[in-house]
Scaffold this motif. Structure first.
Motif, short mmCIF file in Angstrom:
data_model
loop_
_atom_site.label_atom_id
_atom_site.label_comp_id
_atom_site.label_asym_id
_atom_site.label_seq_id
_atom_site.Cartn_x
_atom_site.Cartn_y
_atom_site.Cartn_z
N VAL A 52 0.87 -1.18 0.00
CA VAL A 52 0.00 0.00 0.00
C VAL A 52 0.91 1.22 0.00
CG1 VAL A 52 -1.86 1.18 1.22
CG2 VAL A 52 -1.67 -1.30 1.39
N LEU A 70 -1.83 -1.25 -3.92
CA LEU A 70 -2.86 -0.23 -3.71
C LEU A 70 -2.19 1.13 -3.56
CD1 LEU A 70 -5.75 0.71 -3.01
CD2 LEU A 70 -5.36 -0.06 -0.67
N THR A 72 -2.99 4.77 -2.69
CA THR A 72 -4.13 5.40 -2.02
C THR A 72 -4.14 6.91 -2.21
OG1 THR A 72 -2.95 5.74 0.04
CG2 THR A 72 -4.00 3.60 -0.25
N PHE A 80 -6.09 2.71 4.85
CA PHE A 80 -6.49 1.65 3.93
C PHE A 80 -5.88 0.32 4.39
CE2 PHE A 80 -8.18 3.76 -0.06
CZ PHE A 80 -8.15 5.07 0.41
N ALA A 81 -4.60 0.39 4.78
CA ALA A 81 -3.89 -0.82 5.21
C ALA A 81 -4.57 -1.41 6.45
CB ALA A 81 -2.43 -0.48 5.52
N ILE A 84 -7.53 -3.41 5.31
CA ILE A 84 -7.13 -4.66 4.64
C ILE A 84 -6.71 -5.70 5.68
CG2 ILE A 84 -5.39 -5.71 3.13
CD1 ILE A 84 -5.25 -2.95 1.69
N VAL A 93 0.81 -6.89 5.05
CA VAL A 93 0.57 -5.58 4.47
C VAL A 93 1.78 -4.67 4.73
CG1 VAL A 93 -1.02 -3.64 4.31
CG2 VAL A 93 -1.89 -5.91 4.88
N VAL A 95 3.36 -0.93 3.99
CA VAL A 95 2.92 0.41 3.60
C VAL A 95 4.14 1.27 3.32
CG1 VAL A 95 1.50 2.37 4.28
CG2 VAL A 95 0.96 0.10 5.16
N ALA B 69 -10.28 2.94 5.92
CA ALA B 69 -10.31 1.55 6.41
C ALA B 69 -11.44 0.76 5.75
CB ALA B 69 -10.46 1.54 7.93
N GLY B 72 -10.29 -0.21 2.35
CA GLY B 72 -9.31 -1.29 2.47
C GLY B 72 -9.98 -2.63 2.72
N ASN B 95 -11.80 10.46 0.24
CA ASN B 95 -11.77 9.01 0.01
C ASN B 95 -13.02 8.51 -0.72
OD1 ASN B 95 -9.22 8.54 0.96
ND2 ASN B 95 -9.88 8.08 3.04
#
Lengths: 280, 381
Positions: A52, A70, A72, A80-81, A84, A93, A95, B69, B72, B95
């Motif tokens: 990520v 990914l 972001t 985001f991580a 996931i 994961v 980053v 999140a 993700g 986002n």
């Protein structure tokens, strides 16, 4: 097959997305090499790894590597991580962020990810500047340095990314440089295998946007400075305050076993299954 | 209506709780949120309901992180949702755009309260209708649904997840403080009675998988991370393989598909509920809690001999033009009551093109529009 050829064929999208966008001499290429060497040593399957990245020069790494990748929004890579990892804890994961990405716009996410101690690996490429946008000062630009938004000299004080991560509660914190490439391989391998939130601050250089403006020479000259300024953690104890002045430590700064978020959450699930539902 | 011998159950819930039940029934197993009134109950209930069904709840450091999140988790193959109110919804816009462009299914609930800024916590409002449509930067299609009752909160949430999975797009649910906190009896169907749609996954070998390749539906199959497909997901405009592109032909093809996948399915996406519309001469077009006041007002107007009807918008965006436009051509006048300065009435007027008389009834003082207010206006029209 030569080792480097094997690694390139195995881990890079060599037939898809090259040439890359980085300037000749950029530290990101060395980090990319360390990343795939470190990953190769872990023996993990490519399908089980998610890379990520945020926004900036370092953010482009995710395009070039053949994992689940990914790219972001700026500063948000760790959020985001987090999603996931929680949705599929089996995935490893990793980053990758820059200094502005991780500690300015993403500073809040950075300290909270460290505090939660999710089993993630955060690699922060610190080149002391916003490179992609043209050389504006970042949270790690030294006091007095010149930048395109600090033409009279930077009046803000830099903070240390690694020390920030230690104080925020990360399980493992390391610092390396792109000059010490084989040490960086080790640090990245250990960070990936660490059970908990691991941070690797990678001291890099931006000769194009930072070095040139601050009369620090070309990429080679800037890497020589990394060599001269870095002190291995093992040697710190034997050195005096004066000797350490203006220098930084490399190696594993902190490695501690703290409760891991996903393990703690398993307990929550057990408790929730045992509790009488308040709604039914 | 509750079917006889129903295997479902009747429960006393508030709107926020019904949203949780709807989400769980639709298969939601991940929630990330940040406390904000009047949406907080959704987080609270999720925090103890989700772990019991092997799901995950996390309270993030802000709303930006919450939606990050959620995206993700969805990329890892788990249906995910967040819930917030105006100020948090503003933070999510960045986002939200990512989810649009990377085509990540997810559901965002915005329990509207008075704005702008910190505004009127925790008084009712419908001020975020246009923000839901245009809040994130750049051209993008979006699906926005509105719930009006506690029962709606359940069914609209199920529908939101289904549309989100079907079209690989974020879906926004707009409710408001009154809908969120009205506690009433609702019927929750048995899980087997709930229609649940899951995203289409690739069925070809990984080497053949082209993650953003067009097809007749305009919705490419989506592989979760970790199942061998190893694709690239980015917020940059990308080519069919998912890699950033600056080629005009690829940019146009991508943007056109993004819009087409919503546009060509208007009839599937657009939902309104009509009451007394067979012979209606004066029509109220309303949504959210105001639709409830309007329902009563229409009933009362009928008792007084006025041929009134109600069109309750469930889909706000894309605006259900195909349904509203013919209706505007056959009625004498339309009233659009809403808790803002006139956001949806503007859209109605745009579609109307002067064909019929469109009147507005706006309230922005943090109180609900009462049935009496709507009735008074109907009697004068």
């Amino acid at each position: 097959m030569a080792e480097i050829t094997r690694l390139i064929h195995k881990y890079l999208r060599h037939d898809k997305k090259f040439p890359h966008v980085w300037c000749p001499g950029c530290g990101n290429g060395i980090l990319l090499g360390s990343l795939i060497r470190g990953i190769d040593r872990t023996g993990l399957e490519k399908d089980d790894i998610v890379i990520v990245s945020g926004i900036g020069c370092s953010g482009r790494i995710s395009v070039y590597v053949d994992f689940n990748t990914l790219h972001t929004t700026h500063g948000r890579a760790l959020t985001f991580a987090t999603g996931i990892k929680l949705a599929n804890p089996r995935l490893h994961v990793i980053v990758i962020m820059g200094d502005g990405d991780a500690t300015a716009i993403g500073g809040n996410h950075f300290i909270h990810a460290a505090r939660r101690n999710l089993n993630l690996t955060a690699i922060v490429v610190n080149n002391s500047i916003y490179g992609m946008t043209g050389g504006q000062y970042s949270p790690t630009t030294p006091y007095g340095a010149l930048a395109t938004t600090a033409l009279y000299g930077n009046i803000e004080h830099a903070f240390s990314i690694a020390e920030l991560a230690v104080m925020a509660g990360a399980g493992m914190v390391a610092r390396g440089t792109v000059y010490h490439a084989s040490l960086l391989d080790d640090l990245i391998e250990k960070a990936i295998m660490k059970r908990g939130f691991s941070v690797v601050e990678v001291i890099s250089h931006c000769h194009t946007q930072y070095g040139r403006r601050n009369l620090m020479g070309d990429a080679v000259e800037m890497m020589r400075r990394q060599k001269e300024s870095a002190v291995k953690i093992e040697k710190v104890a034997s050195m005096s305050e004066e000797e350490l002045q203006g220098r930084f430590t490399i190696g594993i700064l902190v490695d501690r076993d703290l409760p891991i978020y996903t393990h703690e959450y398993r307990k929550i699930r057990e408790a929730a299954r045992a509790a009488p539902s308040r709604i039914r | 209506m509750i079917p006889k011998k129903s295997p479902g159950r009747q429960v006393l819930l508030q709107g926020n709780e019904a949203i949780v039940e709807g989400a769980l029934a639709a298969g939601c197993r991940f929630f990330a949120g940040y406390p904000i009134t009047p949406a907080t109950e959704i987080s609270e209930v999720m925090s103890y309901r989700l772990p019991a069904v092997d799901g995950t709840f996390i309270q993030m450091e802000d709303e930006i992180a919450s939606l990050g999140a959620v995206i993700g988790a969805s990329l890892a193959g788990v249906k995910a949702m967040t819930a917030t109110s105006g100020p948090g919804f503003s933070l999510m816009q960045e986002n939200l755009g990512f989810a649009c462009v990377a085509e990540v299914p997810c559901v965002i609930v915005n329990v509207m309260r008075g704005g702008p800024s910190t505004g009127l916590p925790t008084h009712v409002s419908q001020g975020d209708v246009m923000q839901a449509r245009w809040g994130t930067h750049g051209d993008h299609p979006i699906i926005v649904l509105a719930a009006s009752t506690t029962q709606d909160c359940f069914s609209v949430t199920v529908r939101a997840f289904n549309l989100s999975e079907k079209y690989r797009t974020p879906v926004i649910i707009l409710t408001d403080e009154v809908v969120a906190h009205t506690r009433e009896k609702i019927y929750i169907p048995h899980q087997e009675e709930v229609e649940v749609v899951d995203r289409i996954r690739p069925n070809m070998p990984p080497d053949w998988y082209i993650p953003y390749e067009d097809n007749s539906r305009g919705v490419p199959p989506m592989s979760p991370f970790g199942e061998g497909y190893r694709c690239h997901v980015t917020g940059l405009i990308h080519d069919v393989r998912g890699f950033p592109t600056q080629r005009p032909d690829e940019i146009v093809a991508f943007m056109n598909r993004l819009f087409r996948k919503i546009n060509q399915h208007f009839f599937d996406i657009q939902t309104v509920s009509e009451e007394h519309m067979d012979d209606a001469e004066i029509v109220v077009i309303a949504y959210g809690s105001v639709a409830r006041s309007a329902r009563r007002a229409v009933k009362d107007a009928r008792l007084r001999g006025v041929k009134a009807g109600l069109v309750q918008l469930v889909t706000l965006w894309p605006f259900p033009r195909q349904i509203v436009e013919p209706l505007l051509r056959r009625v004498k006048a339309v009233l659009v009551p809403e808790l803002n300065m006139g956001q949806m009435s503007r859209e109605v007027k745009r579609v109307n093109q002067g064909a019929t008389r469109v009147e507005t009834l706006n309230r922005i003082d943090g109180s609900l529009i009462t049935p009496g207010e709507i009735l008074n206006r109907l009697m004068k029209m």
